[in-house]
Write an enzyme that holds these catalytic residues in place. Structure first.
Site, short mmCIF file in Angstrom:
data_model
loop_
_atom_site.label_atom_id
_atom_site.label_comp_id
_atom_site.label_asym_id
_atom_site.label_seq_id
_atom_site.Cartn_x
_atom_site.Cartn_y
_atom_site.Cartn_z
N LYS A 27 5.41 4.19 -0.14
CA LYS A 27 3.98 3.89 0.01
C LYS A 27 3.41 3.55 -1.36
O LYS A 27 3.32 4.41 -2.23
CB LYS A 27 3.22 5.08 0.62
CG LYS A 27 1.77 4.77 0.92
CD LYS A 27 1.05 5.95 1.52
CE LYS A 27 -0.39 5.57 1.88
NZ LYS A 27 -1.14 5.06 0.70
N TRP A 28 3.03 2.31 -1.53
CA TRP A 28 2.55 1.82 -2.82
C TRP A 28 1.09 2.19 -3.03
O TRP A 28 0.28 2.11 -2.11
CB TRP A 28 2.73 0.30 -2.90
CG TRP A 28 4.16 -0.11 -2.80
CD1 TRP A 28 4.89 -0.31 -1.68
CD2 TRP A 28 5.05 -0.32 -3.90
NE1 TRP A 28 6.18 -0.65 -2.00
CE2 TRP A 28 6.31 -0.66 -3.35
CE3 TRP A 28 4.91 -0.27 -5.29
CZ2 TRP A 28 7.41 -0.94 -4.14
CZ3 TRP A 28 6.00 -0.55 -6.07
CH2 TRP A 28 7.24 -0.88 -5.51
#
Length: 257
Positions: A27-28
Site C-alpha cells: 500500500k503506497w
C-alpha cells in the site's frame, strides 16, 4: 474510457485475507491518481475527480513515453515522491500550490514518480468488467520497459510474502498491504478491495470538517484533526474520512453546536 472515473476503493480489515483468489500489493503512501493517455495527450485525475497535471508537470513526459506514440490506455495508480530511502508524503502536500513557479521549482528538486497497479482501458477495450487477474497481466505487458519514473507495483499471490511486506516496508514509508480478488472486475467508487494498515492511534482535536461531495450541508466528508504543540498552539495533523453514509449524516447534527 473517458475521464472522470471514480477509483475503486478499499475497506479496512485487521488481518491479511488468505485464500486462492487473493492477490496482494504494497500500500503506497501517496496521491491516488488515474492516468488517461490518448496518443500525445495525458490527463492525470485525482481521487476526487480533479485534474492533477498542473501540480505534477514532470510526470507528463514519462507517461507519454510509455509504449508507442499513438497508444491509448487508462492506468490506476499512485503518485509518490521518494526521498532518503523512503516515501515523503509531506513533499506531495507541498505540490498543491497555486503558484506555477513554486510547483516547477519543487518538480525539479523533488520529482514525483507514478506507481501503476491497474489497467482500466487498453486501446479501444474497456477492461473494467474484466477480472483483475487479466487486467494485471495486461498491465505487466503494457509496462514491460517503462521510463524510470513510472513503475509497476510488486504483486504476489503468496500471503507469507504479503505479511513480510507488511512487516518490513513500513520504515520505507509504505503503510500496509492491499488485497484484491483475482476474479473481480473494477467497481468505481465501491470499497471492494481490502486494506490492512499499520495501526497508529492518537487522541486528536476535531478542529473542523469538510462537506461530502455528494451531500454538501447534509453529510460530513472528513474531519480535520489537530494536536497541540509544546507552545499550546493547535497544529493540523491530518484528516479522517472512513465513515458510513449514516454516520456522515449523524455527524452533521453532532458537530453543529
Amino acid at each position: 474510457v473517458p475521464p472522470p472515473i471514480e477509483p475503486m476503493l478499499a475497506k479496512p480489515q485487521p488481518e491479511i485475507p488468505i485464500g486462492p483468489d487473493w492477490r496482494y500489493e504494497p500500500k503506497w503512501d501517496g496521491f491516488r491518481a488515474l492516468v488517461f493517455r490518448d496518443g500525445p495527450e495525458v490527463y492525470i485525475q485525482s481521487r476526487d475527480l480533479k485534474p492533477l497535471n498542473r501540480y505534477f508537470p514532470e510526470l507528463e513526459a514519462p507517461l507519454r513515453a510509455i509504449g508507442r506514440a499513438a497508444d491509448r490506455f487508462v492506468l490506476d495508480g499512485e503518485i509518490v515522491i521518494a526521498a532518503d530511502g523512503g516515501l515523503d508524503f509531506e513533499a506531495l502536500l507541498l505540490r498543491i500550490h497555486p503558484a506555477a513557479s513554486r510547483v516547477a521549482m519543487l518538480a525539479a528538486t523533488s520529482p514525483a514518480s507514478y506507481v501503476a497497479f491497474d489497467l482500466l482501458g487498453d486501446g479501444d477495450r474497456d477492461l473494467r468488467e474484466r477480472p483483475f487477474g487479466e487486467r494485471r497481466a495486461r498491465l505487466e505487458r503494457r509496462l514491460t520497459k517503462p521510463p524510470p519514473s513510472v513503475q509497476l507495483t510488486p504483486a504476489t499471490s503468496d500471503p507469507v510474502t504479503a505479511q513480510r511486506w507488511f512487516a518490513v516496508f513500513e520504515g520505507a514509508g509504505l503503510d500496509g498491504v492491499i488485497a484484491k480478488r483475482a476474479g473481480q472486475g473494477y467497481l468505481p467508487g465501491k470499497r471492494e478491495m481490502v486494506k490492512v494498515k499499520h495501526q497508529r492511534t492518537a487522541d486528536c482535536v476535531v478542529a473542523g470538517f469538510r462537506w461530502h461531495k455528494r451531500g454538501p450541508g447534509t453529510m460530513v466528508g472528513s474531519l480535520l484533526l489537530g494536536l497541540y504543540d509544546s507552545a499550546g498552539e493547535l497544529q493540523h495533523v491530518g484528516v479522517t474520512s472512513s465513515f458510513t453514509e449514516a454516520r456522515r449524516r449523524d455527524l452533521v447534527a453532532e458537530l453543529k453546536p
